[in-house]
Design an enzyme around this catalytic site. Structure first.
Site, PDB file in Angstrom:
ATOM      1  N   TYR A 168       0.778  -1.236   0.000  1.00 20.61           N
ATOM      2  CA  TYR A 168       0.000   0.000   0.000  1.00 20.61           C
ATOM      3  C   TYR A 168       0.812   1.289   0.000  1.00 20.61           C
ATOM      4  O   TYR A 168       0.246   2.355  -0.228  1.00 20.61           O
ATOM      5  CB  TYR A 168      -0.957   0.010   1.203  1.00 20.61           C
ATOM      6  CG  TYR A 168      -2.067  -0.993   1.070  1.00 20.61           C
ATOM      7  CD1 TYR A 168      -3.251  -0.668   0.422  1.00 20.61           C
ATOM      8  CD2 TYR A 168      -1.926  -2.289   1.565  1.00 20.61           C
ATOM      9  CE1 TYR A 168      -4.273  -1.592   0.280  1.00 20.61           C
ATOM     10  CE2 TYR A 168      -2.939  -3.226   1.424  1.00 20.61           C
ATOM     11  CZ  TYR A 168      -4.114  -2.867   0.784  1.00 20.61           C
ATOM     12  OH  TYR A 168      -5.116  -3.794   0.631  1.00 20.61           O
ATOM     13  N   GLY A 172       3.251   3.957  -1.475  1.00 21.58           N
ATOM     14  CA  GLY A 172       3.863   4.432  -2.701  1.00 21.58           C
ATOM     15  C   GLY A 172       2.892   5.289  -3.491  1.00 21.58           C
ATOM     16  O   GLY A 172       1.678   5.120  -3.388  1.00 21.58           O
ATOM     17  N   TYR A 185       0.077   3.767  -5.869  1.00 24.13           N
ATOM     18  CA  TYR A 185       0.366   2.358  -5.628  1.00 24.13           C
ATOM     19  C   TYR A 185      -0.460   1.924  -4.440  1.00 24.13           C
ATOM     20  O   TYR A 185      -0.477   2.586  -3.409  1.00 24.13           O
ATOM     21  CB  TYR A 185       1.858   2.221  -5.326  1.00 24.13           C
ATOM     22  CG  TYR A 185       2.338   0.834  -5.028  1.00 24.13           C
ATOM     23  CD1 TYR A 185       2.521  -0.082  -6.052  1.00 24.13           C
ATOM     24  CD2 TYR A 185       2.630   0.452  -3.725  1.00 24.13           C
ATOM     25  CE1 TYR A 185       2.995  -1.352  -5.773  1.00 24.13           C
ATOM     26  CE2 TYR A 185       3.104  -0.814  -3.441  1.00 24.13           C
ATOM     27  CZ  TYR A 185       3.282  -1.712  -4.470  1.00 24.13           C
ATOM     28  OH  TYR A 185       3.745  -2.961  -4.198  1.00 24.13           O
ATOM     29  N   HIS A 214      -4.476   5.301   5.055  1.00 22.60           N
ATOM     30  CA  HIS A 214      -4.388   6.596   4.375  1.00 22.60           C
ATOM     31  C   HIS A 214      -5.084   6.530   3.018  1.00 22.60           C
ATOM     32  O   HIS A 214      -5.835   7.442   2.654  1.00 22.60           O
ATOM     33  CB  HIS A 214      -2.925   7.023   4.213  1.00 22.60           C
ATOM     34  CG  HIS A 214      -2.774   8.319   3.491  1.00 22.60           C
ATOM     35  ND1 HIS A 214      -2.333   8.391   2.186  1.00 22.60           N
ATOM     36  CD2 HIS A 214      -3.015   9.601   3.883  1.00 22.60           C
ATOM     37  CE1 HIS A 214      -2.308   9.652   1.809  1.00 22.60           C
ATOM     38  NE2 HIS A 214      -2.713  10.411   2.818  1.00 22.60           N
ATOM     39  N   ASP A 215      -4.840   5.458   2.271  1.00 26.01           N
ATOM     40  CA  ASP A 215      -5.511   5.293   0.976  1.00 26.01           C
ATOM     41  C   ASP A 215      -7.027   5.341   1.144  1.00 26.01           C
ATOM     42  O   ASP A 215      -7.731   6.013   0.382  1.00 26.01           O
ATOM     43  CB  ASP A 215      -5.120   3.965   0.318  1.00 26.01           C
ATOM     44  CG  ASP A 215      -3.683   3.926  -0.169  1.00 26.01           C
ATOM     45  OD1 ASP A 215      -2.987   4.965  -0.108  1.00 26.01           O
ATOM     46  OD2 ASP A 215      -3.249   2.843  -0.614  1.00 26.01           O
TER      47      ASP A 215
END
Length: 148
Positions: free
Chosen positions: A58, A60, A63, A82-83
Protein backbone atom coordinates in the site's frame (compact mmCIF):
# COMPACT_ATOMS: atom_id res chain seq x y z
CA UNK A 1 13.72 27.57 3.46
CA UNK A 2 13.21 23.85 2.83
CA UNK A 3 9.44 24.00 3.46
CA UNK A 4 8.72 26.43 0.56
CA UNK A 5 10.84 24.33 -1.80
CA UNK A 6 9.06 21.13 -0.75
CA UNK A 7 5.66 22.87 -1.02
CA UNK A 8 6.48 24.19 -4.49
CA UNK A 9 7.70 20.76 -5.62
CA UNK A 10 4.59 19.11 -4.17
CA UNK A 11 2.20 21.55 -5.86
CA UNK A 12 4.11 21.33 -9.12
CA UNK A 13 4.08 17.53 -8.95
CA UNK A 14 0.31 17.37 -8.47
CA UNK A 15 -0.30 19.93 -11.23
CA UNK A 16 1.47 17.73 -13.80
CA UNK A 17 -0.23 14.68 -15.20
CA UNK A 18 1.34 11.65 -13.54
CA UNK A 19 1.40 9.86 -16.88
CA UNK A 20 3.63 12.67 -18.18
CA UNK A 21 6.19 11.74 -15.54
CA UNK A 22 6.25 8.21 -16.90
CA UNK A 23 7.89 9.32 -20.16
CA UNK A 24 11.29 7.70 -20.36
CA UNK A 25 11.10 6.23 -16.86
CA UNK A 26 10.72 2.66 -18.11
CA UNK A 27 13.82 3.13 -20.25
CA UNK A 28 15.87 3.63 -17.10
CA UNK A 29 14.42 0.69 -15.16
CA UNK A 30 11.61 -1.50 -16.56
CA UNK A 31 10.08 -2.16 -13.13
CA UNK A 32 9.46 1.57 -12.49
CA UNK A 33 6.04 2.87 -13.43
CA UNK A 34 3.92 5.83 -12.40
CA UNK A 35 0.64 4.33 -13.55
CA UNK A 36 -2.01 3.35 -11.00
CA UNK A 37 -1.35 -0.21 -9.91
CA UNK A 38 -2.58 -2.60 -7.29
CA UNK A 39 -0.31 -5.08 -5.57
CA UNK A 40 -0.79 -8.61 -4.30
CA UNK A 41 2.79 -9.06 -3.03
CA UNK A 42 4.88 -7.38 -0.37
CA UNK A 43 7.52 -5.21 -2.04
CA UNK A 44 10.40 -3.06 -0.85
CA UNK A 45 12.00 -1.06 -3.64
CA UNK A 46 13.28 2.48 -4.14
CA UNK A 47 13.05 3.02 -0.37
CA UNK A 48 14.34 6.61 -0.39
CA UNK A 49 12.90 7.87 -3.70
CA UNK A 50 9.38 9.27 -3.12
CA UNK A 51 7.98 9.04 -6.67
CA UNK A 52 9.10 5.41 -7.07
CA UNK A 53 8.86 4.13 -3.48
CA UNK A 54 7.22 0.72 -3.16
CA UNK A 55 6.77 -0.62 0.35
CA UNK A 56 4.49 -3.48 1.26
CA UNK A 57 1.33 -3.46 -0.82
CA UNK A 58 0.00 0.00 0.00
CA UNK A 59 2.90 2.47 0.38
CA UNK A 60 3.86 4.43 -2.70
CA UNK A 61 2.63 7.10 -5.09
CA UNK A 62 -0.30 5.77 -7.14
CA UNK A 63 0.37 2.36 -5.63
CA UNK A 64 -2.03 0.37 -3.50
CA UNK A 65 -3.01 -3.13 -2.54
CA UNK A 66 -5.63 -4.88 -4.63
CA UNK A 67 -9.13 -4.97 -3.11
CA UNK A 68 -9.25 -7.37 -0.17
CA UNK A 69 -5.46 -7.61 0.21
CA UNK A 70 -4.15 -7.57 3.78
CA UNK A 71 -1.29 -5.16 4.56
CA UNK A 72 2.18 -6.67 4.93
CA UNK A 73 2.94 -5.08 8.33
CA UNK A 74 1.99 -2.18 10.58
CA UNK A 75 3.59 0.47 8.37
CA UNK A 76 1.81 -0.91 5.32
CA UNK A 77 -1.41 -0.82 7.36
CA UNK A 78 -0.87 2.93 7.91
CA UNK A 79 -0.59 3.37 4.14
CA UNK A 80 -3.74 1.29 3.58
CA UNK A 81 -5.66 3.44 6.08
CA UNK A 82 -4.39 6.60 4.37
CA UNK A 83 -5.51 5.29 0.98
CA UNK A 84 -8.98 4.57 2.39
CA UNK A 85 -9.16 8.00 4.05
CA UNK A 86 -8.17 9.83 0.86
CA UNK A 87 -10.70 7.77 -1.11
CA UNK A 88 -13.43 8.67 1.40
CA UNK A 89 -12.59 12.37 0.82
CA UNK A 90 -13.19 12.17 -2.96
CA UNK A 91 -9.50 11.42 -3.62
CA UNK A 92 -8.39 14.65 -1.95
CA UNK A 93 -4.69 14.00 -1.39
CA UNK A 94 -4.41 17.34 0.41
CA UNK A 95 -6.89 16.40 3.14
CA UNK A 96 -5.51 17.70 6.44
CA UNK A 97 -7.32 14.97 8.36
CA UNK A 98 -5.94 12.11 6.24
CA UNK A 99 -2.40 13.48 6.19
CA UNK A 100 -2.27 14.04 9.96
CA UNK A 101 -3.75 10.62 10.76
CA UNK A 102 -1.18 9.03 8.44
CA UNK A 103 1.74 10.83 10.10
CA UNK A 104 0.43 9.86 13.55
CA UNK A 105 0.05 6.21 12.49
CA UNK A 106 3.61 6.07 11.10
CA UNK A 107 5.02 7.71 14.24
CA UNK A 108 3.17 5.18 16.39
CA UNK A 109 4.58 2.30 14.28
CA UNK A 110 8.11 3.68 14.64
CA UNK A 111 7.87 4.37 18.38
CA UNK A 112 6.61 0.86 19.11
CA UNK A 113 9.49 -0.63 17.07
CA UNK A 114 7.05 -3.01 15.37
CA UNK A 115 8.56 -5.65 13.06
CA UNK A 116 8.49 -5.28 9.30
CA UNK A 117 7.42 -7.95 6.84
CA UNK A 118 9.60 -10.94 5.95
CA UNK A 119 11.91 -10.17 3.04
CA UNK A 120 11.76 -6.39 3.52
CA UNK A 121 14.87 -4.66 2.10
CA UNK A 122 13.98 -1.14 3.30
CA UNK A 123 14.79 0.52 6.60
CA UNK A 124 11.30 1.29 7.94
CA UNK A 125 12.45 4.52 9.61
CA UNK A 126 13.91 5.72 6.30
CA UNK A 127 10.62 4.93 4.53
CA UNK A 128 8.74 6.80 7.27
CA UNK A 129 11.09 9.80 6.89
CA UNK A 130 10.58 9.89 3.11
CA UNK A 131 6.79 9.58 3.35
CA UNK A 132 6.66 12.11 6.21
CA UNK A 133 8.38 14.76 4.08
CA UNK A 134 5.72 14.33 1.40
CA UNK A 135 2.93 14.33 3.99
CA UNK A 136 4.29 17.48 5.67
CA UNK A 137 4.24 19.16 2.24
CA UNK A 138 0.64 17.95 1.80
CA UNK A 139 -0.27 19.47 5.17
CA UNK A 140 1.26 22.82 4.19
CA UNK A 141 -0.40 22.75 0.77
CA UNK A 142 -3.71 21.78 2.36
CA UNK A 143 -3.49 24.73 4.76
CA UNK A 144 -2.63 27.14 1.94
CA UNK A 145 -5.56 25.82 -0.13
CA UNK A 146 -7.82 25.71 2.97
CA UNK A 147 -8.52 21.97 2.80
CA UNK A 148 -10.30 20.34 5.79
Amino acid sequence: MAAPIILFSFLLFFSVSVSALNVGVQLIHPSISLTKECSRKCESEFCSVPPFLRYGKYCGLLYSGCPGERPCDGLDSCCMKHDACVQSKNNDYLSQECSQKFINCMNNFSQKKQPTFKGNKCDADEVIDVISIVMEAALIAGKVLKKP
